[in-house]
Design a protein around this motif. Structure first.
Motif, PDB file in Angstrom:
ATOM      1  N   GLY A 114      13.648  63.742 -34.446  1.00 27.72           N
ATOM      2  CA  GLY A 114      13.979  63.260 -33.115  1.00 27.72           C
ATOM      3  C   GLY A 114      14.000  61.748 -33.121  1.00 27.72           C
ATOM      4  O   GLY A 114      13.278  61.115 -33.897  1.00 27.72           O
ATOM      5  N   GLY A 115      14.860  61.182 -32.288  1.00 27.38           N
ATOM      6  CA  GLY A 115      14.909  59.734 -32.258  1.00 27.38           C
ATOM      7  C   GLY A 115      15.561  59.218 -31.002  1.00 27.38           C
ATOM      8  O   GLY A 115      16.178  59.982 -30.254  1.00 27.38           O
ATOM      9  N   MET A 116      15.412  57.927 -30.783  1.00 31.92           N
ATOM     10  CA  MET A 116      16.114  57.270 -29.685  1.00 31.92           C
ATOM     11  C   MET A 116      16.290  55.796 -30.009  1.00 31.92           C
ATOM     12  O   MET A 116      15.488  55.209 -30.723  1.00 31.92           O
ATOM     13  CB  MET A 116      15.360  57.438 -28.367  1.00 31.92           C
ATOM     14  N   SER A 117      17.385  55.224 -29.506  1.00 36.56           N
ATOM     15  CA  SER A 117      17.558  53.790 -29.661  1.00 36.56           C
ATOM     16  C   SER A 117      16.887  53.126 -28.463  1.00 36.56           C
ATOM     17  O   SER A 117      16.752  53.726 -27.404  1.00 36.56           O
ATOM     18  CB  SER A 117      19.048  53.436 -29.742  1.00 36.56           C
ATOM     19  N   THR A 118      16.433  51.894 -28.659  1.00 38.01           N
ATOM     20  CA  THR A 118      15.631  51.270 -27.604  1.00 38.01           C
ATOM     21  C   THR A 118      16.506  50.565 -26.564  1.00 38.01           C
ATOM     22  O   THR A 118      16.056  50.326 -25.459  1.00 38.01           O
ATOM     23  CB  THR A 118      14.644  50.256 -28.213  1.00 38.01           C
ATOM     24  N   ALA A 119      17.746  50.264 -26.919  1.00 44.39           N
ATOM     25  CA  ALA A 119      18.614  49.577 -25.964  1.00 44.39           C
ATOM     26  C   ALA A 119      19.488  50.596 -25.239  1.00 44.39           C
ATOM     27  O   ALA A 119      19.972  51.551 -25.838  1.00 44.39           O
ATOM     28  CB  ALA A 119      19.484  48.558 -26.685  1.00 44.39           C
ATOM     29  N   SER A 153      24.147  52.694 -29.439  1.00 48.10           N
ATOM     30  CA  SER A 153      23.732  53.897 -30.153  1.00 48.10           C
ATOM     31  C   SER A 153      23.775  53.602 -31.645  1.00 48.10           C
ATOM     32  O   SER A 153      24.455  52.687 -32.098  1.00 48.10           O
ATOM     33  CB  SER A 153      24.656  55.063 -29.816  1.00 48.10           C
ATOM     34  N   LEU A 154      22.985  54.366 -32.371  1.00 49.53           N
ATOM     35  CA  LEU A 154      22.945  54.186 -33.824  1.00 49.53           C
ATOM     36  C   LEU A 154      22.773  55.564 -34.458  1.00 49.53           C
ATOM     37  O   LEU A 154      21.910  56.332 -34.027  1.00 49.53           O
ATOM     38  CB  LEU A 154      21.785  53.247 -34.194  1.00 49.53           C
ATOM     39  N   TYR A 155      23.579  55.848 -35.485  1.00 48.11           N
ATOM     40  CA  TYR A 155      23.511  57.125 -36.224  1.00 48.11           C
ATOM     41  C   TYR A 155      23.534  58.324 -35.279  1.00 48.11           C
ATOM     42  O   TYR A 155      22.884  59.343 -35.525  1.00 48.11           O
ATOM     43  CB  TYR A 155      22.257  57.189 -37.100  1.00 48.11           C
ATOM     44  N   GLY A 156      24.259  58.195 -34.162  1.00 48.96           N
ATOM     45  CA  GLY A 156      24.390  59.338 -33.261  1.00 48.96           C
ATOM     46  C   GLY A 156      23.292  59.450 -32.216  1.00 48.96           C
ATOM     47  O   GLY A 156      23.291  60.403 -31.439  1.00 48.96           O
ATOM     48  N   TYR A 157      22.347  58.513 -32.195  1.00 52.09           N
ATOM     49  CA  TYR A 157      21.288  58.555 -31.188  1.00 52.09           C
ATOM     50  C   TYR A 157      21.602  57.580 -30.053  1.00 52.09           C
ATOM     51  O   TYR A 157      22.166  56.508 -30.289  1.00 52.09           O
ATOM     52  CB  TYR A 157      19.947  58.146 -31.802  1.00 52.09           C
ATOM     53  N   THR A 158      21.221  57.927 -28.848  1.00 52.02           N
ATOM     54  CA  THR A 158      21.328  57.016 -27.708  1.00 52.02           C
ATOM     55  C   THR A 158      19.913  56.658 -27.248  1.00 52.02           C
ATOM     56  O   THR A 158      18.955  56.925 -27.968  1.00 52.02           O
ATOM     57  CB  THR A 158      22.092  57.690 -26.552  1.00 52.02           C
ATOM     58  N   ASN A 159      19.798  56.125 -26.071  1.00 55.21           N
ATOM     59  CA  ASN A 159      18.460  55.720 -25.618  1.00 55.21           C
ATOM     60  C   ASN A 159      17.697  56.870 -24.938  1.00 55.21           C
ATOM     61  O   ASN A 159      16.737  56.648 -24.234  1.00 55.21           O
ATOM     62  CB  ASN A 159      18.545  54.512 -24.687  1.00 55.21           C
ATOM     63  N   GLU A 160      18.175  58.101 -25.126  1.00 48.75           N
ATOM     64  CA  GLU A 160      17.419  59.259 -24.661  1.00 48.75           C
ATOM     65  C   GLU A 160      16.964  60.032 -25.892  1.00 48.75           C
ATOM     66  O   GLU A 160      17.739  60.222 -26.829  1.00 48.75           O
ATOM     67  CB  GLU A 160      18.321  60.177 -23.826  1.00 48.75           C
ATOM     68  N   GLY A 175      22.025  70.508 -36.508  1.00 49.93           N
ATOM     69  CA  GLY A 175      21.924  70.310 -35.066  1.00 49.93           C
ATOM     70  C   GLY A 175      23.140  69.597 -34.508  1.00 49.93           C
ATOM     71  O   GLY A 175      23.611  69.913 -33.421  1.00 49.93           O
ATOM     72  N   SER A 176      23.670  68.649 -35.284  1.00 52.72           N
ATOM     73  CA  SER A 176      24.830  67.887 -34.821  1.00 52.72           C
ATOM     74  C   SER A 176      26.042  68.790 -34.646  1.00 52.72           C
ATOM     75  O   SER A 176      27.011  68.436 -34.001  1.00 52.72           O
ATOM     76  CB  SER A 176      25.146  66.763 -35.807  1.00 52.72           C
ATOM     77  N   ASN A 177      25.989  69.973 -35.262  1.00 55.21           N
ATOM     78  CA  ASN A 177      27.092  70.923 -35.173  1.00 55.21           C
ATOM     79  C   ASN A 177      26.608  72.185 -34.454  1.00 55.21           C
ATOM     80  O   ASN A 177      27.037  73.292 -34.762  1.00 55.21           O
ATOM     81  CB  ASN A 177      27.595  71.242 -36.587  1.00 55.21           C
ATOM     82  N   ASN A 182      26.119  42.057 -32.519  1.00 55.37           N
ATOM     83  CA  ASN A 182      25.331  43.051 -31.800  1.00 55.37           C
ATOM     84  C   ASN A 182      24.174  43.520 -32.662  1.00 55.37           C
ATOM     85  O   ASN A 182      24.317  43.634 -33.870  1.00 55.37           O
ATOM     86  CB  ASN A 182      26.195  44.292 -31.523  1.00 55.37           C
ATOM     87  N   ARG A 183      23.073  43.844 -32.010  1.00 54.36           N
ATOM     88  CA  ARG A 183      21.975  44.499 -32.719  1.00 54.36           C
ATOM     89  C   ARG A 183      21.750  45.870 -32.109  1.00 54.36           C
ATOM     90  O   ARG A 183      21.767  46.013 -30.886  1.00 54.36           O
ATOM     91  CB  ARG A 183      20.690  43.688 -32.546  1.00 54.36           C
ATOM     92  N   SER A 184      21.542  46.881 -32.956  1.00 52.38           N
ATOM     93  CA  SER A 184      21.155  48.189 -32.433  1.00 52.38           C
ATOM     94  C   SER A 184      19.922  48.605 -33.210  1.00 52.38           C
ATOM     95  O   SER A 184      19.794  48.294 -34.389  1.00 52.38           O
ATOM     96  CB  SER A 184      22.229  49.245 -32.661  1.00 52.38           C
ATOM     97  N   ASP A 185      19.032  49.299 -32.534  1.00 56.39           N
ATOM     98  CA  ASP A 185      17.883  49.777 -33.283  1.00 56.39           C
ATOM     99  C   ASP A 185      17.539  51.200 -32.879  1.00 56.39           C
ATOM    100  O   ASP A 185      18.094  51.749 -31.927  1.00 56.39           O
ATOM    101  CB  ASP A 185      16.691  48.833 -33.178  1.00 56.39           C
ATOM    102  N   LEU A 186      16.642  51.785 -33.645  1.00 53.76           N
ATOM    103  CA  LEU A 186      16.408  53.219 -33.549  1.00 53.76           C
ATOM    104  C   LEU A 186      15.012  53.528 -34.063  1.00 53.76           C
ATOM    105  O   LEU A 186      14.607  53.029 -35.112  1.00 53.76           O
ATOM    106  CB  LEU A 186      17.446  53.926 -34.438  1.00 53.76           C
TER     107      LEU A 186
END
Lengths: 137, 376
Positions: B33-38, B42-49, B80-82, B363-367
């Motif tokens: 499980g993961g989420m991006s902080t911004a 999004s990063l690697y398919g994750y959003t901030n949820e 899961g992605s599929n 841009n910076r994205s993090d996860l």
């Protein structure tokens, strides 16, 4: 001074007993000799024959048996978790299967005594003349 | 649905009528499980949820020894992605030519990288995921033949793999869904190991054709405008591709150092010249292994394809050409820090923080991601 000597003697005895804790065993009719690097090859699936060319079938004790942990850390120089990760790389890519496992020393001795190609290990205190010891660690 | 029926029947065929000693069943699973902080990135398919589906997967492998050095292996995986729809990631026959040589035939993993073969088996490595900057090419599987040869070369353990095959599948190209075919794939990988060290090289080539309906109007417009040479410099029409990979690993028992570099090109196409690498350093404290890694992606768009045409083409054709070519440009740097905790003999807990800087957009994205990898 004699106290120090006595301590040293005790330490030597203790370390000696730790070193000889497990015995590498083969079928009584098997005259093979093995060293640590050959044991690594056989038990990591990188080879499947003894140095004389005859077929070798490595056998493991089950996870959780103290002699297994001793073998993993002292002979293969890897933690049990590292070895599990190592085998998962081979198993899930069709490149190998880990050695068959036996639940205890009695089952290991029975399996080795029944198979001239087998090579396994047991606690040194479990050695009897149904099998031949080729090395101790 | 059809696939699951096929899968179940295959599994039952593999299991039926064969003594259990000849059938090996194994599996692995990852729950991540993961989420991006911004909120806007999004990063690697994750959003901030928080998302527990994106990188989770389950797989079952069945191998049946048919005797006389022949075996069959199938690995069924649901991602899961599929939506966890199960499909065959691997399905192949193995014939052992000798104790040191085997041929696999069927659906195989394309051996681009050091961890290609087991990139889905999270338990097999310390990271939460393989470095996406280097492993993000796609085309992970192929149908074909692979010859493995393992030998001792003096003090070295050598593993040589020769490969022939083809790929066909759906991909995304410059934002358009597309059908890709790579034919005449030929490759060789060679790994040498000695003590702490392992060095790997890979070379693969193939002929790439990609049919992207979204780009067809542009290409036909260019043809009508009298510049077919520009079309053939852009499109993927049986174009020669090349992959070169280098990897080095040092595992001293406590310190673990891993690095890989690769270089990819597809001639006569708008595919950017890609160079990627990563360097990872970890330290094993018994059951806990913290690590840090750095990844770099440098994809240079082939601007020289359209430059000779800038004075010639009307803007309504030139602009989309530039957009398509430049869409391939990537320049990112990513830092990762995380740890693996072996809390169980067959399960590892992972946590990893990733921070990607996109130099082109500034841009910076993090996860942040956590997960458990299991083998069974």
């Amino acid at each position: 001074m004699s106290y120090v000597k006595a301590m040293l003697a005790v330490l030597l005895l203790l370390s000696g007993s730790v070193v000889a804790e497990i015995a590498i065993i083969v079928h009584p009719a098997n005259n093979a000799s093995v060293d640590q690097s050959e044991l690594n090859r056989l038990f990591l699936g990188r080879g499947n024959s003894f140095s004389d060319g005859s077929r070798a079938t490595p056998l493991n004790l089950a996870e959780g048996v103290p002699a297994r942990e001793h073998f993993d850390t002292q002979v293969l120089n890897r933690s049990s978790a590292q070895l599990k990760a190592y085998w998962s790389r081979l198993v899930f890519t069709g490149k190998g299967t880990p050695p068959a496992e036996h639940p205890n020393a009695a089952a290991m001795k029975a399996a080795v005594a029944a198979d001239p190609s087998a090579i396994g290990y047991i606690s040194a205190s479990d050695v009897d003349d149904s099998i031949r010891v080729v090395a101790t660690f | 649905m059809k696939k699951s029926i096929l899968a179940i029947s295959l599994v039952s065929v593999l299991c039926s009528g064969v003594a259990s000693a000849n059938v090996h069943m194994n599996g692995f699973a990852s729950i991540k499980g993961g989420m991006s902080t911004a909120s806007d990135k999004s990063l690697y398919g994750y959003t901030n949820e928080w998302d527990f589906k994106n990188e989770s997967l389950f797989a079952i492998q069945v191998r049946s020894d048919l005797g006389d050095r022949l075996s069959v292996t199938a690995q069924l995986m649901g991602r899961g992605s599929n939506d966890f729809d199960a499909r065959f990631e691997w399905a192949f026959l193995t014939y052992e030519l000798s104790d040191t040589m085997r041929i696999n035939a069927g659906r195989l993993r394309t051996p681009f990288y050091r961890f290609s073969d087991f990139m889905d088996v999270g338990f097999a490595y310390d990271w939460l995921r393989v470095p996406q900057g280097v492993y993000g090419l796609g085309f992970n599987n192929l149908e074909g033949l692979s010859l493995y040869r393992t030998t001792q070369l003096g003090e070295f353990d050598s593993t040589l793999q020769l490969l022939l095959g083809s790929f066909s599948g759906n991909i995304s190209l410059a934002g358009n869904p597309a059908r890709a075919d790579i034919n005449n794939i030929a490759g060789v990988t060679w790994e040498l190991e000695r003590g702490w060290w392992s060095v790997r090289t890979a070379y693969l080539s193939g002929k790439v054709s990609i049919d992207a309906p979204g780009l067809a109007p542009l290409f036909s417009g260019l043809t009508q405008a009298g510049v077919p040479d520009l079309v053939s410099a852009l499109d993927f029409n049986d174009d020669q591709s090349q992959f070169i990979g280098l990897g080095i690993t040092m595992d001293q028992g406590e310190w673990v150092l891993i690095s890989e570099y690769n270089r990819i090109n597809v001639k006569n196409s708008f595919f950017a010249k890609r160079e990627n690498y990563y360097l990872s350093v970890g330290y094993r404290f018994d059951s806990i292994t913290p690590f840090v890694s750095f990844e770099r992606e440098d994809h240079r768009s082939k601007s020289d394809i359209y430059q000779p045409y800038t004075p010639l083409l009307p803007a309504q054709l030139l602009q989309p050409v530039i957009a398509v070519v430049e869409s391939q440009s990537v320049d990112t740097k990513t830092w990762n820090a995380g740890l693996r905790y072996d809390f169980h003999p067959a399960a590892a807990f992972k946590i990893q923080y990733s921070n990607e800087k996109n130099t082109l957009t500034d841009n910076r994205s993090d996860l942040v991601a956590v997960g458990v990898d299991i083998v069974f």
